[in-house]
Design an enzyme around this catalytic site. Structure first.
Site, PDB file in Angstrom:
ATOM      1  N   TYR A 142     -23.796  -9.474   5.775  1.00  0.00           N
ATOM      2  CA  TYR A 142     -25.138 -10.049   5.677  1.00  0.00           C
ATOM      3  C   TYR A 142     -25.703  -9.721   4.309  1.00  0.00           C
ATOM      4  O   TYR A 142     -25.632  -8.580   3.848  1.00  0.00           O
ATOM      5  CB  TYR A 142     -26.040  -9.456   6.766  1.00  0.00           C
ATOM      6  CG  TYR A 142     -27.472  -9.935   6.699  1.00  0.00           C
ATOM      7  CD1 TYR A 142     -27.800 -11.260   7.016  1.00  0.00           C
ATOM      8  CD2 TYR A 142     -28.509  -9.080   6.321  1.00  0.00           C
ATOM      9  CE1 TYR A 142     -29.116 -11.702   6.960  1.00  0.00           C
ATOM     10  CE2 TYR A 142     -29.828  -9.518   6.269  1.00  0.00           C
ATOM     11  CZ  TYR A 142     -30.124 -10.825   6.584  1.00  0.00           C
ATOM     12  OH  TYR A 142     -31.430 -11.258   6.533  1.00  0.00           O
ATOM     13  N   ASP A 237     -23.004  -5.837  -2.900  1.00  0.00           N
ATOM     14  CA  ASP A 237     -24.317  -5.795  -2.263  1.00  0.00           C
ATOM     15  C   ASP A 237     -24.468  -4.410  -1.650  1.00  0.00           C
ATOM     16  O   ASP A 237     -23.979  -4.133  -0.558  1.00  0.00           O
ATOM     17  CB  ASP A 237     -24.435  -6.897  -1.215  1.00  0.00           C
ATOM     18  CG  ASP A 237     -25.793  -6.877  -0.520  1.00  0.00           C
ATOM     19  OD1 ASP A 237     -26.608  -5.986  -0.850  1.00  0.00           O
ATOM     20  OD2 ASP A 237     -26.027  -7.745   0.337  1.00  0.00           O
ATOM     21  N   LYS A 265     -33.700  -1.264   0.312  1.00  0.00           N
ATOM     22  CA  LYS A 265     -33.817  -0.195   1.299  1.00  0.00           C
ATOM     23  C   LYS A 265     -34.157   1.174   0.677  1.00  0.00           C
ATOM     24  O   LYS A 265     -35.307   1.389   0.333  1.00  0.00           O
ATOM     25  CB  LYS A 265     -32.571  -0.180   2.185  1.00  0.00           C
ATOM     26  CG  LYS A 265     -32.467  -1.528   2.929  1.00  0.00           C
ATOM     27  CD  LYS A 265     -31.515  -1.585   4.089  1.00  0.00           C
ATOM     28  CE  LYS A 265     -31.745  -2.872   4.872  1.00  0.00           C
ATOM     29  NZ  LYS A 265     -30.699  -3.866   4.815  1.00  0.00           N
TER      30      LYS A 265
HETATM   31  C1  LIG Z   1     -30.868  -5.382   4.564  1.00  0.00           C
HETATM   32  C2  LIG Z   1     -29.864  -6.054   3.726  1.00  0.00           C
HETATM   33  C3  LIG Z   1     -30.165  -7.168   2.925  1.00  0.00           C
HETATM   34  C4  LIG Z   1     -31.502  -7.847   2.986  1.00  0.00           C
HETATM   35  O1  LIG Z   1     -32.536  -7.039   2.537  1.00  0.00           O
HETATM   36  P1  LIG Z   1     -34.050  -7.422   2.964  1.00  0.00           P
HETATM   37  O2  LIG Z   1     -34.865  -6.382   2.261  1.00  0.00           O
HETATM   38  O3  LIG Z   1     -34.098  -7.364   4.448  1.00  0.00           O
HETATM   39  O4  LIG Z   1     -34.312  -8.793   2.452  1.00  0.00           O
HETATM   40  C5  LIG Z   1     -29.201  -7.666   2.085  1.00  0.00           C
HETATM   41  N1  LIG Z   1     -27.967  -7.116   2.043  1.00  0.00           N
HETATM   42  C6  LIG Z   1     -27.637  -6.059   2.795  1.00  0.00           C
HETATM   43  C7  LIG Z   1     -26.269  -5.482   2.681  1.00  0.00           C
HETATM   44  C8  LIG Z   1     -28.552  -5.504   3.685  1.00  0.00           C
HETATM   45  O5  LIG Z   1     -28.197  -4.483   4.465  1.00  0.00           O
END
Ligand SMILES: *Cc1c(COP(=O)(O)O)cnc(C)c1O
Length: 426
Positions: A142, A237, A265
Protein backbone atom coordinates in the site's frame (compact mmCIF):
# COMPACT_ATOMS: atom_id res chain seq x y z
CA UNK A 1 -18.67 0.63 24.75
CA UNK A 2 -21.89 2.51 25.54
CA UNK A 3 -20.67 5.95 24.67
CA UNK A 4 -18.62 4.69 21.69
CA UNK A 5 -21.79 3.16 20.27
CA UNK A 6 -23.71 6.37 20.71
CA UNK A 7 -20.92 8.46 19.14
CA UNK A 8 -20.59 6.09 16.20
CA UNK A 9 -24.31 6.27 15.48
CA UNK A 10 -24.11 10.04 15.51
CA UNK A 11 -21.01 10.09 13.28
CA UNK A 12 -22.63 7.89 10.66
CA UNK A 13 -25.15 10.67 10.05
CA UNK A 14 -22.48 13.03 8.81
CA UNK A 15 -19.26 11.15 7.96
CA UNK A 16 -19.24 8.34 5.34
CA UNK A 17 -19.40 5.16 7.39
CA UNK A 18 -18.90 7.29 10.49
CA UNK A 19 -15.15 7.65 9.87
CA UNK A 20 -12.47 9.69 8.16
CA UNK A 21 -10.42 6.67 7.10
CA UNK A 22 -12.11 3.36 6.23
CA UNK A 23 -10.28 0.74 8.35
CA UNK A 24 -11.31 2.60 11.49
CA UNK A 25 -14.93 1.54 10.91
CA UNK A 26 -14.24 -2.11 11.92
CA UNK A 27 -15.85 -3.36 8.69
CA UNK A 28 -13.42 -6.25 8.45
CA UNK A 29 -13.78 -7.53 12.00
CA UNK A 30 -17.39 -6.49 12.60
CA UNK A 31 -18.74 -4.68 15.63
CA UNK A 32 -18.43 -1.14 16.79
CA UNK A 33 -15.27 0.99 16.67
CA UNK A 34 -13.97 2.24 20.00
CA UNK A 35 -13.86 6.00 20.51
CA UNK A 36 -10.73 7.07 22.36
CA UNK A 37 -10.42 10.32 24.24
CA UNK A 38 -6.93 10.16 25.69
CA UNK A 39 -3.60 8.40 25.32
CA UNK A 40 -0.65 8.18 27.69
CA UNK A 41 2.45 6.05 27.17
CA UNK A 42 1.44 2.54 26.10
CA UNK A 43 -2.24 3.14 26.98
CA UNK A 44 -5.37 4.52 25.38
CA UNK A 45 -8.55 5.39 27.28
CA UNK A 46 -11.95 5.17 25.64
CA UNK A 47 -14.99 7.38 26.08
CA UNK A 48 -16.27 5.04 28.81
CA UNK A 49 -12.95 5.36 30.68
CA UNK A 50 -11.79 1.82 29.91
CA UNK A 51 -8.01 1.47 29.49
CA UNK A 52 -6.37 -0.39 26.60
CA UNK A 53 -2.77 -1.41 25.97
CA UNK A 54 -2.22 -0.01 22.50
CA UNK A 55 -0.42 -1.76 19.62
CA UNK A 56 -1.75 0.51 16.87
CA UNK A 57 0.19 3.62 17.83
CA UNK A 58 -1.93 5.79 15.54
CA UNK A 59 -0.92 3.32 12.77
CA UNK A 60 2.79 3.79 13.42
CA UNK A 61 3.74 7.34 14.36
CA UNK A 62 3.59 6.95 18.17
CA UNK A 63 6.94 5.23 18.57
CA UNK A 64 7.71 7.26 21.70
CA UNK A 65 4.38 6.37 23.30
CA UNK A 66 1.27 8.53 23.50
CA UNK A 67 1.60 12.09 24.75
CA UNK A 68 5.33 11.82 25.43
CA UNK A 69 6.20 14.87 27.58
CA UNK A 70 9.08 15.98 25.30
CA UNK A 71 6.86 15.90 22.22
CA UNK A 72 3.94 17.66 23.88
CA UNK A 73 6.30 20.30 25.26
CA UNK A 74 7.86 20.92 21.83
CA UNK A 75 4.43 21.26 20.23
CA UNK A 76 3.21 23.66 22.91
CA UNK A 77 6.33 25.81 22.63
CA UNK A 78 6.01 25.98 18.86
CA UNK A 79 2.29 26.75 19.00
CA UNK A 80 2.88 29.81 21.14
CA UNK A 81 4.66 31.47 18.24
CA UNK A 82 1.78 30.95 15.82
CA UNK A 83 0.49 28.00 13.88
CA UNK A 84 2.08 28.66 10.51
CA UNK A 85 3.26 31.41 8.22
CA UNK A 86 3.34 29.97 4.70
CA UNK A 87 6.95 31.09 4.52
CA UNK A 88 10.18 29.22 5.16
CA UNK A 89 11.09 28.59 8.80
CA UNK A 90 14.37 27.38 10.30
CA UNK A 91 12.76 24.31 11.84
CA UNK A 92 12.04 22.74 8.41
CA UNK A 93 15.77 22.61 7.68
CA UNK A 94 16.39 21.16 11.14
CA UNK A 95 14.02 18.24 10.63
CA UNK A 96 15.41 17.62 7.13
CA UNK A 97 18.96 17.53 8.52
CA UNK A 98 17.96 15.11 11.24
CA UNK A 99 16.40 12.80 8.65
CA UNK A 100 19.45 13.04 6.39
CA UNK A 101 21.82 12.26 9.25
CA UNK A 102 20.26 8.80 9.53
CA UNK A 103 19.25 8.34 5.90
CA UNK A 104 22.09 9.74 3.82
CA UNK A 105 20.36 8.73 0.56
CA UNK A 106 18.00 11.66 1.21
CA UNK A 107 20.41 14.17 -0.38
CA UNK A 108 17.63 16.60 -1.17
CA UNK A 109 14.14 16.28 0.25
CA UNK A 110 10.80 18.02 0.47
CA UNK A 111 8.29 18.03 3.31
CA UNK A 112 4.63 17.27 2.63
CA UNK A 113 1.60 16.54 4.82
CA UNK A 114 1.00 12.80 4.42
CA UNK A 115 2.44 9.57 3.13
CA UNK A 116 0.01 9.66 0.22
CA UNK A 117 1.38 13.01 -0.89
CA UNK A 118 4.94 11.75 -0.54
CA UNK A 119 4.46 8.69 -2.78
CA UNK A 120 2.33 10.55 -5.31
CA UNK A 121 4.99 13.24 -5.61
CA UNK A 122 7.89 10.78 -5.74
CA UNK A 123 6.26 9.04 -8.70
CA UNK A 124 5.79 12.34 -10.52
CA UNK A 125 9.47 13.12 -9.96
CA UNK A 126 10.47 9.65 -11.21
CA UNK A 127 8.37 10.13 -14.36
CA UNK A 128 9.64 13.66 -14.90
CA UNK A 129 13.26 12.57 -14.49
CA UNK A 130 13.10 9.46 -16.69
CA UNK A 131 10.56 10.68 -19.24
CA UNK A 132 8.74 7.33 -18.84
CA UNK A 133 5.17 6.63 -17.70
CA UNK A 134 4.91 3.12 -16.29
CA UNK A 135 5.48 2.21 -12.69
CA UNK A 136 5.84 -1.18 -11.04
CA UNK A 137 4.34 -2.02 -7.66
CA UNK A 138 3.88 -5.22 -5.69
CA UNK A 139 0.70 -7.06 -4.73
CA UNK A 140 -0.37 -6.29 -1.20
CA UNK A 141 1.84 -3.20 -0.89
CA UNK A 142 0.00 0.00 0.00
CA UNK A 143 1.37 3.37 -0.99
CA UNK A 144 -1.45 5.71 -0.07
CA UNK A 145 -4.62 6.45 -1.98
CA UNK A 146 -3.56 8.36 -5.10
CA UNK A 147 -5.11 7.10 -8.36
CA UNK A 148 -2.18 5.27 -9.90
CA UNK A 149 -1.33 3.43 -6.70
CA UNK A 150 -4.78 2.03 -5.98
CA UNK A 151 -4.20 -0.89 -8.26
CA UNK A 152 -4.32 -4.50 -7.25
CA UNK A 153 -2.81 -7.42 -9.06
CA UNK A 154 -4.57 -9.53 -11.60
CA UNK A 155 -3.78 -13.22 -11.54
CA UNK A 156 -0.71 -13.25 -13.79
CA UNK A 157 2.58 -11.53 -13.07
CA UNK A 158 2.28 -9.38 -16.15
CA UNK A 159 -1.34 -8.39 -15.78
CA UNK A 160 -1.95 -4.76 -16.59
CA UNK A 161 -3.36 -2.84 -13.68
CA UNK A 162 -7.03 -3.06 -12.80
CA UNK A 163 -8.24 -0.23 -10.62
CA UNK A 164 -8.82 -1.24 -7.01
CA UNK A 165 -11.31 1.56 -6.46
CA UNK A 166 -14.17 3.08 -8.41
CA UNK A 167 -13.24 6.47 -9.79
CA UNK A 168 -9.76 5.54 -11.00
CA UNK A 169 -9.57 5.99 -14.80
CA UNK A 170 -8.58 2.82 -16.63
CA UNK A 171 -5.93 4.81 -18.52
CA UNK A 172 -4.29 5.74 -15.23
CA UNK A 173 -4.47 2.23 -13.79
CA UNK A 174 -2.92 0.81 -16.94
CA UNK A 175 0.30 2.64 -16.22
CA UNK A 176 0.71 0.59 -13.04
CA UNK A 177 2.16 -2.90 -13.44
CA UNK A 178 1.90 -5.27 -10.51
CA UNK A 179 4.11 -8.15 -9.44
CA UNK A 180 4.05 -10.70 -6.62
CA UNK A 181 6.14 -9.62 -3.63
CA UNK A 182 9.44 -11.50 -3.26
CA UNK A 183 9.30 -12.97 -6.79
CA UNK A 184 12.46 -11.76 -8.52
CA UNK A 185 11.93 -14.02 -11.53
CA UNK A 186 8.58 -12.38 -12.29
CA UNK A 187 10.27 -8.98 -12.04
CA UNK A 188 13.00 -10.05 -14.47
CA UNK A 189 10.43 -11.26 -17.00
CA UNK A 190 8.47 -8.03 -16.76
CA UNK A 191 11.60 -5.94 -17.24
CA UNK A 192 12.78 -8.01 -20.18
CA UNK A 193 9.52 -7.10 -21.93
CA UNK A 194 8.70 -3.60 -20.71
CA UNK A 195 11.77 -2.45 -18.78
CA UNK A 196 12.50 0.47 -21.06
CA UNK A 197 9.06 1.97 -20.35
CA UNK A 198 9.33 1.74 -16.57
CA UNK A 199 9.98 4.98 -14.69
CA UNK A 200 10.23 3.37 -11.27
CA UNK A 201 9.71 0.41 -9.03
CA UNK A 202 7.97 1.42 -5.81
CA UNK A 203 8.07 -1.01 -2.90
CA UNK A 204 7.59 -1.25 0.84
CA UNK A 205 11.02 -2.76 1.65
CA UNK A 206 9.38 -4.59 4.53
CA UNK A 207 5.73 -4.94 3.57
CA UNK A 208 3.56 -3.71 6.41
CA UNK A 209 0.18 -3.24 4.82
CA UNK A 210 -0.70 -6.90 4.20
CA UNK A 211 0.25 -7.84 7.70
CA UNK A 212 4.02 -7.87 8.01
CA UNK A 213 5.99 -9.65 5.29
CA UNK A 214 9.79 -9.61 5.17
CA UNK A 215 11.73 -9.40 1.92
CA UNK A 216 13.52 -12.67 1.12
CA UNK A 217 17.33 -12.35 1.22
CA UNK A 218 18.68 -10.59 -1.86
CA UNK A 219 15.28 -9.50 -3.20
CA UNK A 220 15.75 -5.76 -2.65
CA UNK A 221 19.31 -5.83 -3.99
CA UNK A 222 18.13 -7.63 -7.12
CA UNK A 223 15.46 -5.01 -7.70
CA UNK A 224 18.14 -2.35 -7.45
CA UNK A 225 20.19 -4.26 -10.03
CA UNK A 226 17.20 -4.47 -12.41
CA UNK A 227 16.59 -0.74 -12.08
CA UNK A 228 20.23 0.01 -12.90
CA UNK A 229 20.14 -2.29 -15.91
CA UNK A 230 17.04 -0.70 -17.38
CA UNK A 231 17.45 2.95 -16.32
CA UNK A 232 14.46 2.85 -13.96
CA UNK A 233 14.45 4.34 -10.46
CA UNK A 234 14.04 2.40 -7.23
CA UNK A 235 11.69 4.04 -4.74
CA UNK A 236 11.58 2.70 -1.19
CA UNK A 237 8.28 3.63 0.40
CA UNK A 238 9.47 3.87 4.00
CA UNK A 239 6.39 5.73 5.23
CA UNK A 240 5.90 2.88 7.68
CA UNK A 241 9.41 1.40 8.02
CA UNK A 242 11.33 4.70 8.23
CA UNK A 243 12.48 5.28 11.85
CA UNK A 244 10.38 2.25 12.82
CA UNK A 245 12.37 -0.86 11.84
CA UNK A 246 15.58 0.89 12.91
CA UNK A 247 17.08 4.36 12.96
CA UNK A 248 18.36 4.01 9.41
CA UNK A 249 15.16 2.53 8.03
CA UNK A 250 14.91 -0.62 5.97
CA UNK A 251 17.49 0.78 3.55
CA UNK A 252 20.02 0.83 6.39
CA UNK A 253 19.12 -2.64 7.63
CA UNK A 254 19.34 -4.28 4.22
CA UNK A 255 22.13 -2.05 2.87
CA UNK A 256 20.29 -1.25 -0.35
CA UNK A 257 20.31 2.36 -1.51
CA UNK A 258 17.11 3.48 -3.21
CA UNK A 259 17.13 6.39 -5.66
CA UNK A 260 14.17 7.97 -3.89
CA UNK A 261 12.59 7.43 -0.47
CA UNK A 262 9.21 8.37 0.90
CA UNK A 263 8.61 8.95 4.61
CA UNK A 264 5.66 9.76 6.86
CA UNK A 265 4.22 8.44 10.13
CA UNK A 266 7.13 8.54 12.67
CA UNK A 267 8.74 11.68 11.19
CA UNK A 268 5.65 13.64 12.26
CA UNK A 269 5.41 12.03 15.69
CA UNK A 270 1.60 12.02 15.36
CA UNK A 271 1.11 15.24 13.40
CA UNK A 272 0.60 15.26 9.61
CA UNK A 273 4.06 15.09 8.00
CA UNK A 274 5.42 13.25 5.00
CA UNK A 275 8.59 13.65 3.01
CA UNK A 276 10.06 12.51 -0.27
CA UNK A 277 13.65 12.81 -1.33
CA UNK A 278 16.73 11.11 -2.62
CA UNK A 279 19.46 11.56 -5.22
CA UNK A 280 20.31 15.21 -5.72
CA UNK A 281 20.28 15.03 -9.52
CA UNK A 282 16.78 13.54 -9.46
CA UNK A 283 15.35 15.86 -6.81
CA UNK A 284 16.70 18.86 -8.71
CA UNK A 285 13.78 18.22 -11.09
CA UNK A 286 11.40 19.54 -8.42
CA UNK A 287 10.06 23.11 -8.73
CA UNK A 288 11.40 25.76 -8.33
CA UNK A 289 14.69 24.13 -9.43
CA UNK A 290 13.16 22.05 -12.18
CA UNK A 291 10.04 21.28 -14.23
CA UNK A 292 8.21 18.86 -11.86
CA UNK A 293 5.56 20.84 -10.01
CA UNK A 294 4.82 20.08 -6.37
CA UNK A 295 3.54 22.41 -3.65
CA UNK A 296 1.62 22.61 -0.35
CA UNK A 297 -0.01 25.42 1.64
CA UNK A 298 0.68 23.68 4.95
CA UNK A 299 3.86 21.80 4.00
CA UNK A 300 6.65 22.13 6.56
CA UNK A 301 4.18 23.39 9.17
CA UNK A 302 6.21 24.51 12.21
CA UNK A 303 4.11 22.67 14.80
CA UNK A 304 4.33 19.43 12.82
CA UNK A 305 8.09 19.91 12.34
CA UNK A 306 8.52 20.44 16.10
CA UNK A 307 6.64 17.23 16.83
CA UNK A 308 8.81 15.33 14.34
CA UNK A 309 12.09 16.69 15.69
CA UNK A 310 11.13 15.92 19.30
CA UNK A 311 10.15 12.38 18.34
CA UNK A 312 13.35 11.73 16.39
CA UNK A 313 15.39 13.11 19.29
CA UNK A 314 13.86 10.47 21.58
CA UNK A 315 14.52 7.54 19.28
CA UNK A 316 18.06 8.68 18.45
CA UNK A 317 19.21 7.77 21.95
CA UNK A 318 21.69 4.89 21.60
CA UNK A 319 19.66 2.37 23.63
CA UNK A 320 16.28 3.15 22.11
CA UNK A 321 16.23 0.83 19.10
CA UNK A 322 18.21 -2.05 20.61
CA UNK A 323 15.73 -2.09 23.53
CA UNK A 324 12.67 -1.72 21.30
CA UNK A 325 13.88 -4.46 18.96
CA UNK A 326 14.63 -6.86 21.84
CA UNK A 327 11.31 -6.23 23.57
CA UNK A 328 9.27 -6.57 20.40
CA UNK A 329 10.96 -9.76 19.24
CA UNK A 330 10.75 -11.31 22.70
CA UNK A 331 7.04 -10.45 22.81
CA UNK A 332 6.18 -12.10 19.47
CA UNK A 333 8.27 -15.18 20.27
CA UNK A 334 6.30 -15.69 23.46
CA UNK A 335 3.09 -15.16 21.52
CA UNK A 336 4.10 -17.91 19.09
CA UNK A 337 4.89 -20.30 21.93
CA UNK A 338 1.51 -19.70 23.58
CA UNK A 339 -0.28 -20.36 20.29
CA UNK A 340 1.71 -23.54 19.72
CA UNK A 341 0.85 -24.79 23.22
CA UNK A 342 -2.83 -24.18 22.46
CA UNK A 343 -2.49 -25.86 19.03
CA UNK A 344 -3.41 -22.70 17.15
CA UNK A 345 -1.42 -22.34 13.91
CA UNK A 346 0.29 -18.95 14.11
CA UNK A 347 3.32 -17.38 12.44
CA UNK A 348 4.65 -14.21 14.03
CA UNK A 349 7.46 -11.94 13.04
CA UNK A 350 9.03 -8.64 14.05
CA UNK A 351 11.66 -6.14 13.07
CA UNK A 352 12.56 -3.09 15.16
CA UNK A 353 9.33 -1.88 16.74
CA UNK A 354 7.05 -3.42 14.13
CA UNK A 355 5.45 -6.86 14.23
CA UNK A 356 2.91 -9.02 12.48
CA UNK A 357 1.19 -12.33 12.95
CA UNK A 358 -0.84 -14.60 10.70
CA UNK A 359 -3.12 -17.46 11.67
CA UNK A 360 -1.49 -20.00 9.38
CA UNK A 361 1.00 -22.84 9.56
CA UNK A 362 2.96 -21.36 6.62
CA UNK A 363 6.32 -20.12 7.87
CA UNK A 364 7.50 -17.75 6.59
CA UNK A 365 4.61 -15.93 4.95
CA UNK A 366 6.30 -14.19 2.05
CA UNK A 367 3.66 -13.02 -0.41
CA UNK A 368 0.11 -11.75 -0.74
CA UNK A 369 -1.50 -15.03 -1.79
CA UNK A 370 -0.16 -16.70 1.36
CA UNK A 371 -1.51 -13.77 3.36
CA UNK A 372 -4.94 -14.26 1.82
CA UNK A 373 -4.84 -17.94 2.76
CA UNK A 374 -4.45 -17.21 6.46
CA UNK A 375 -7.41 -17.90 8.72
CA UNK A 376 -9.28 -14.60 9.04
CA UNK A 377 -12.09 -15.93 11.21
CA UNK A 378 -9.46 -16.94 13.78
CA UNK A 379 -8.11 -13.41 13.53
CA UNK A 380 -11.54 -11.89 14.10
CA UNK A 381 -12.23 -14.05 17.14
CA UNK A 382 -8.77 -13.25 18.53
CA UNK A 383 -9.17 -9.54 17.84
CA UNK A 384 -12.50 -9.27 19.66
CA UNK A 385 -11.31 -11.29 22.62
CA UNK A 386 -8.25 -9.06 22.95
CA UNK A 387 -10.27 -5.87 22.61
CA UNK A 388 -12.65 -7.02 25.34
CA UNK A 389 -9.59 -7.74 27.52
CA UNK A 390 -8.30 -4.20 26.99
CA UNK A 391 -5.75 -4.87 24.24
CA UNK A 392 -6.00 -2.60 21.20
CA UNK A 393 -4.85 -4.31 17.98
CA UNK A 394 -5.42 -3.08 14.43
CA UNK A 395 -8.95 -4.11 13.39
CA UNK A 396 -7.80 -6.13 10.37
CA UNK A 397 -5.59 -9.18 9.77
CA UNK A 398 -3.81 -7.21 7.03
CA UNK A 399 -2.11 -4.63 9.22
CA UNK A 400 1.10 -4.52 11.23
CA UNK A 401 1.36 -3.98 14.96
CA UNK A 402 3.53 -1.38 16.65
CA UNK A 403 5.37 -1.33 19.96
CA UNK A 404 6.49 1.96 21.52
CA UNK A 405 9.29 2.90 23.88
CA UNK A 406 6.64 3.17 26.62
CA UNK A 407 5.70 -0.53 26.53
CA UNK A 408 7.25 -2.50 29.42
CA UNK A 409 7.21 -6.08 30.63
CA UNK A 410 4.07 -5.29 32.60
CA UNK A 411 2.14 -4.52 29.40
CA UNK A 412 3.61 -7.47 27.48
CA UNK A 413 2.75 -9.88 30.29
CA UNK A 414 -0.84 -8.63 30.46
CA UNK A 415 -1.12 -8.88 26.67
CA UNK A 416 0.21 -12.44 26.62
CA UNK A 417 -2.19 -13.45 29.39
CA UNK A 418 -5.11 -12.18 27.35
CA UNK A 419 -3.73 -13.87 24.23
CA UNK A 420 -3.46 -17.21 26.01
CA UNK A 421 -7.14 -17.08 26.96
CA UNK A 422 -8.02 -15.99 23.42
CA UNK A 423 -6.09 -18.91 21.88
CA UNK A 424 -7.84 -21.29 24.26
CA UNK A 425 -11.21 -20.07 23.02
CA UNK A 426 -10.47 -20.10 19.30
C1 LIG B 1 0.56 4.71 5.78
C2 LIG B 1 1.27 4.49 4.51
C3 LIG B 1 1.13 5.33 3.39
C4 LIG B 1 0.11 6.43 3.36
O1 LIG B 1 0.37 7.43 4.29
P1 LIG B 1 -0.85 8.42 4.70
O2 LIG B 1 -0.18 9.37 5.65
O3 LIG B 1 -1.90 7.56 5.31
O4 LIG B 1 -1.31 9.08 3.46
C5 LIG B 1 1.92 5.11 2.29
N1 LIG B 1 2.81 4.10 2.26
C6 LIG B 1 2.97 3.27 3.30
C7 LIG B 1 3.99 2.19 3.22
C8 LIG B 1 2.20 3.41 4.45
O5 LIG B 1 2.34 2.55 5.46
Amino acid sequence: MKRSKFLFTEAQEILPGGVNSPVRAFSRVGGNPVYFKRGKGAYLYDEDNKAYIDYVGSWGPMIAGHAHPDVIHAVQEAAQNGLGFGAPTEIETQLAKKIQLHMPTMELMRMVNSGTEATMSALRVARGFTGRDKIVKFEGCYHGHSDGLLVKAGSGALTLGEPDSAGVPQQVAEQTLTLPFNDIEAAKILFSQLGEQVAAIIIEPVAGNMGMVMPVPGFLAELKRLCLDYGALLIFDEVMTGFRVGLKGAQGLFSVQPDLTTLGKVIGGGLPVGSFGGRRDIMECVAPLGPVYQAGTLSGNPIAMASGIATLSIIEKPDFFPDLQAQTSNFVKRLEVLARDRKVPLTANSIGGMFGFFFTSDNPVSNFSQVLNSNTSNFNAFFHHMLASGINLAPSPFESGFVSGAHTEQEFAATLDAADTAFKNI
